[in-house]
Design a protein around this motif. Structure first.
Motif, PDB file in Angstrom:
ATOM      1  N   SER A 253      19.745  40.791 -23.020  1.00 26.87           N
ATOM      2  CA  SER A 253      19.409  39.758 -22.036  1.00 26.87           C
ATOM      3  C   SER A 253      20.144  39.981 -20.724  1.00 26.87           C
ATOM      4  O   SER A 253      19.593  39.767 -19.644  1.00 26.87           O
ATOM      5  CB  SER A 253      19.742  38.363 -22.589  1.00 26.87           C
ATOM      6  OG  SER A 253      18.855  38.000 -23.618  1.00 26.87           O
ATOM      7  N   HIS A 285       6.410  32.825 -19.817  1.00 26.29           N
ATOM      8  CA  HIS A 285       7.541  33.085 -20.713  1.00 26.29           C
ATOM      9  C   HIS A 285       8.731  33.629 -19.923  1.00 26.29           C
ATOM     10  O   HIS A 285       9.867  33.211 -20.123  1.00 26.29           O
ATOM     11  CB  HIS A 285       7.138  34.082 -21.805  1.00 26.29           C
ATOM     12  CG  HIS A 285       6.071  33.575 -22.714  1.00 26.29           C
ATOM     13  ND1 HIS A 285       5.368  34.397 -23.578  1.00 26.29           N
ATOM     14  CD2 HIS A 285       5.573  32.328 -22.909  1.00 26.29           C
ATOM     15  CE1 HIS A 285       4.491  33.680 -24.258  1.00 26.29           C
ATOM     16  NE2 HIS A 285       4.595  32.415 -23.864  1.00 26.29           N
ATOM     17  N   SER A 287       9.264  33.257 -16.699  1.00 27.77           N
ATOM     18  CA  SER A 287       9.764  32.239 -15.776  1.00 27.77           C
ATOM     19  C   SER A 287      10.704  31.267 -16.474  1.00 27.77           C
ATOM     20  O   SER A 287      11.753  30.908 -15.930  1.00 27.77           O
ATOM     21  CB  SER A 287       8.588  31.475 -15.151  1.00 27.77           C
ATOM     22  OG  SER A 287       7.789  32.334 -14.375  1.00 27.77           O
ATOM     23  N   ARG A 288      10.321  30.837 -17.691  1.00 28.06           N
ATOM     24  CA  ARG A 288      11.191  29.920 -18.431  1.00 28.06           C
ATOM     25  C   ARG A 288      12.526  30.570 -18.762  1.00 28.06           C
ATOM     26  O   ARG A 288      13.587  29.953 -18.653  1.00 28.06           O
ATOM     27  CB  ARG A 288      10.499  29.445 -19.709  1.00 28.06           C
ATOM     28  CG  ARG A 288       9.410  28.401 -19.482  1.00 28.06           C
ATOM     29  CD  ARG A 288       9.041  27.701 -20.770  1.00 28.06           C
ATOM     30  NE  ARG A 288       8.470  28.616 -21.746  1.00 28.06           N
ATOM     31  CZ  ARG A 288       7.168  28.892 -21.832  1.00 28.06           C
ATOM     32  NH1 ARG A 288       6.314  28.321 -20.991  1.00 28.06           N
ATOM     33  NH2 ARG A 288       6.720  29.722 -22.752  1.00 28.06           N
ATOM     34  N   GLN A 289      12.470  31.839 -19.195  1.00 32.83           N
ATOM     35  CA  GLN A 289      13.705  32.528 -19.552  1.00 32.83           C
ATOM     36  C   GLN A 289      14.587  32.740 -18.326  1.00 32.83           C
ATOM     37  O   GLN A 289      15.810  32.534 -18.377  1.00 32.83           O
ATOM     38  CB  GLN A 289      13.398  33.884 -20.190  1.00 32.83           C
ATOM     39  CG  GLN A 289      14.618  34.667 -20.632  1.00 32.83           C
ATOM     40  CD  GLN A 289      15.447  33.929 -21.646  1.00 32.83           C
ATOM     41  OE1 GLN A 289      14.989  33.575 -22.712  1.00 32.83           O
ATOM     42  NE2 GLN A 289      16.712  33.661 -21.319  1.00 32.83           N
ATOM     43  N   LYS A 291      14.731  30.942 -15.673  1.00 33.94           N
ATOM     44  CA  LYS A 291      15.319  29.661 -15.274  1.00 33.94           C
ATOM     45  C   LYS A 291      16.470  29.283 -16.196  1.00 33.94           C
ATOM     46  O   LYS A 291      17.468  28.705 -15.751  1.00 33.94           O
ATOM     47  CB  LYS A 291      14.255  28.567 -15.272  1.00 33.94           C
ATOM     48  CG  LYS A 291      14.732  27.279 -14.603  1.00 33.94           C
ATOM     49  CD  LYS A 291      13.581  26.359 -14.241  1.00 33.94           C
ATOM     50  CE  LYS A 291      14.098  25.179 -13.430  1.00 33.94           C
ATOM     51  NZ  LYS A 291      12.993  24.298 -12.983  1.00 33.94           N
ATOM     52  N   ARG A 292      16.366  29.631 -17.496  1.00 37.96           N
ATOM     53  CA  ARG A 292      17.491  29.386 -18.412  1.00 37.96           C
ATOM     54  C   ARG A 292      18.697  30.217 -17.997  1.00 37.96           C
ATOM     55  O   ARG A 292      19.837  29.782 -18.109  1.00 37.96           O
ATOM     56  CB  ARG A 292      17.085  29.708 -19.845  1.00 37.96           C
ATOM     57  CG  ARG A 292      16.280  28.616 -20.540  1.00 37.96           C
ATOM     58  CD  ARG A 292      16.242  28.819 -22.041  1.00 37.96           C
ATOM     59  NE  ARG A 292      15.414  29.946 -22.413  1.00 37.96           N
ATOM     60  CZ  ARG A 292      14.122  29.876 -22.714  1.00 37.96           C
ATOM     61  NH1 ARG A 292      13.504  28.698 -22.682  1.00 37.96           N
ATOM     62  NH2 ARG A 292      13.442  30.953 -23.047  1.00 37.96           N
ATOM     63  N   TRP A 293      18.449  31.427 -17.532  1.00 38.09           N
ATOM     64  CA  TRP A 293      19.540  32.308 -17.116  1.00 38.09           C
ATOM     65  C   TRP A 293      20.223  31.824 -15.840  1.00 38.09           C
ATOM     66  O   TRP A 293      21.434  31.876 -15.714  1.00 38.09           O
ATOM     67  CB  TRP A 293      18.999  33.726 -16.875  1.00 38.09           C
ATOM     68  CG  TRP A 293      18.707  34.524 -18.097  1.00 38.09           C
ATOM     69  CD1 TRP A 293      19.289  34.406 -19.327  1.00 38.09           C
ATOM     70  CD2 TRP A 293      17.757  35.596 -18.207  1.00 38.09           C
ATOM     71  NE1 TRP A 293      18.752  35.323 -20.190  1.00 38.09           N
ATOM     72  CE2 TRP A 293      17.811  36.076 -19.533  1.00 38.09           C
ATOM     73  CE3 TRP A 293      16.871  36.189 -17.321  1.00 38.09           C
ATOM     74  CZ2 TRP A 293      17.015  37.127 -19.993  1.00 38.09           C
ATOM     75  CZ3 TRP A 293      16.078  37.222 -17.769  1.00 38.09           C
ATOM     76  CH2 TRP A 293      16.143  37.692 -19.088  1.00 38.09           C
ATOM     77  N   THR A 294      19.409  31.417 -14.861  1.00 42.31           N
ATOM     78  CA  THR A 294      19.940  31.214 -13.509  1.00 42.31           C
ATOM     79  C   THR A 294      19.844  29.787 -12.984  1.00 42.31           C
ATOM     80  O   THR A 294      20.476  29.465 -11.975  1.00 42.31           O
ATOM     81  CB  THR A 294      19.194  32.126 -12.515  1.00 42.31           C
ATOM     82  OG1 THR A 294      17.818  31.697 -12.450  1.00 42.31           O
ATOM     83  CG2 THR A 294      19.253  33.586 -12.947  1.00 42.31           C
ATOM     84  N   GLY A 295      19.033  28.943 -13.649  1.00 44.25           N
ATOM     85  CA  GLY A 295      18.818  27.597 -13.121  1.00 44.25           C
ATOM     86  C   GLY A 295      17.734  27.550 -12.060  1.00 44.25           C
ATOM     87  O   GLY A 295      17.446  26.484 -11.514  1.00 44.25           O
ATOM     88  N   GLN A 296      17.135  28.702 -11.752  1.00 44.21           N
ATOM     89  CA  GLN A 296      16.063  28.781 -10.761  1.00 44.21           C
ATOM     90  C   GLN A 296      14.864  29.487 -11.367  1.00 44.21           C
ATOM     91  O   GLN A 296      15.009  30.352 -12.240  1.00 44.21           O
ATOM     92  CB  GLN A 296      16.500  29.572  -9.521  1.00 44.21           C
ATOM     93  CG  GLN A 296      17.594  28.952  -8.682  1.00 44.21           C
ATOM     94  CD  GLN A 296      17.936  29.839  -7.498  1.00 44.21           C
ATOM     95  OE1 GLN A 296      18.303  30.991  -7.656  1.00 44.21           O
ATOM     96  NE2 GLN A 296      17.799  29.302  -6.300  1.00 44.21           N
ATOM     97  N   SER A 297      13.670  29.144 -10.897  1.00 43.90           N
ATOM     98  CA  SER A 297      12.493  29.914 -11.290  1.00 43.90           C
ATOM     99  C   SER A 297      12.522  31.246 -10.532  1.00 43.90           C
ATOM    100  O   SER A 297      13.204  31.367  -9.505  1.00 43.90           O
ATOM    101  CB  SER A 297      11.219  29.152 -10.941  1.00 43.90           C
ATOM    102  OG  SER A 297      11.030  29.144  -9.532  1.00 43.90           O
TER     103      SER A 297
END
Length: 323
Positions: A253, A285, A287-289, A291-297
């Motif tokens: 990741s 998929h 985009s969601r991941q 955003k989980r990583w960075t807090g942004q799309s």
């Protein structure tokens, strides 16, 4: 075919002498300097990367894996990823220290440092003096009133590579007056061998995935990679986590996140193409991941980068790889 292979096929390059290919991602989590009073202490913690501390004034007591060590004024302490530790000021006059956190996805380099376990580079030794120059350069760049420029960040990275070289040389040379910390808790050589091999194989498979021209989605299969070394996935996961302080999937990741940022900053690539390169079947998929990583799309990250650099945003941002 990579660029070196292409060049080797050209007649005028067949007799050329080559430097090695260097392909690694680095992460500088930041650094700070602080003056603290007697009794100051940090609760037990561990980090995903290395921590390096310079005790500028005073004395620190560090407990690493249950072993207590005294870090004297002028000494440098290196704590590898995943090592639980506490730090406390034990000098009555207080203490001033500088701390920096970093990581690099070069498995060979990481294992070399971890095979030395935590290190105390005593004040006055050759390696200490060399490393202190780099750490003091970082300290001199601490800026509390202005934003850091691109040039500042490049200089910080240059200093980081200097530090990598010094740490690597110190590990090779078994430096004078260097104390090994918590050696009995270090991973066994066999575990380190397998963990390093798995990390390198994951990295190579991921980069091969980025280069693929096939129409179907290519993904890195961690369990398959582990099994290729003749060990069970369970054992491979166990030794990898023990050595690197995180799972193989978390390591993959981190590679994806670093590469995603680089690709998103290229406006000519659509986000759909980027998702496909990284092994995601659908843009949603990815985009969601992200955003989980960075807090942004991904689009928010691209727009923010474009605003910061002054580059126009690509109109292909939300197109799919098929379009």
């Amino acid at each position: 075919m990579d660029i070196r292979s292409q060049l080797r096929e050209m007649p005028h390059h067949t007799l050329a002498h080559w430097l090695p290919i260097i392909d690694c991602n680095i992460k500088f989590y930041g650094a700070h300097s602080q003056q603290v009073p007697y009794g100051w202490a940090m609760p037990e913690e561990s980090h995903p990367g290395f921590e390096i501390m310079l005790i500028i004034e005073g004395t620190q007591e560090s407990v690493i894996h249950g072993y207590t060590y005294t870090v004297e004024e002028g000494s440098i302490l290196l704590i590898p990823p995943g090592f639980k530790h506490t730090n406390q000021c034990v000098s009555t006059e207080g203490m001033t220290y500088f701390s920096a956190h970093f990581n690099v996805d070069d498995p060979v380099f990481t294992l070399k440092l971890m095979s030395q376990h935590s290190q105390i580079y005593a004040a006055g030794t050759v390696d200490n003096r060399k490393m202190r120059v780099v750490l003091e350069s970082w300290m001199g760049m601490i800026n509390i009133s202005e934003a850091y420029t691109s040039t500042d960040k490049m200089i910080m990275q240059a200093r980081m590579f200097e530090l990598f070289a010094l740490l690597s040389q110190a590990a090779d040379n078994e430096p004078e007056s260097t104390t090994s910390v918590a050696a009995s808790h270090a991973p066994a050589p066999t575990a380190m061998h397998y963990a390093g091999a798995i990390a390198e194989a994951i990295k190579q498979a991921f980069h091969a995935q980025l280069r693929t021209k096939e129409s179907s989605i290519s993904t890195v299969k961690v369990e398959q990679i582990i099994s290729s070394f003749g060990i069970s996935p369970g054992y491979g996961l166990q030794v990898f986590r023990k050595v690197y302080g995180r799972s193989p999937r978390a390591y993959l990741s981190s590679l994806k996140l670093q590469e995603a940022k680089v690709l998103i900053e290229q406006p000519e690539l659509s986000l759909g193409e980027i998702a496909w390169k990284l092994g995601y079947t659908h843009l949603s998929h990815f985009s969601r991941q992200f955003k989980r990583w960075t807090g942004q799309s991904p689009l928010q990250y691209r727009n923010h980068h474009a605003d910061a650099s002054g580059d126009p945003v690509s109109y292909r941002s939300e197109s799919s790889p098929e379009s």
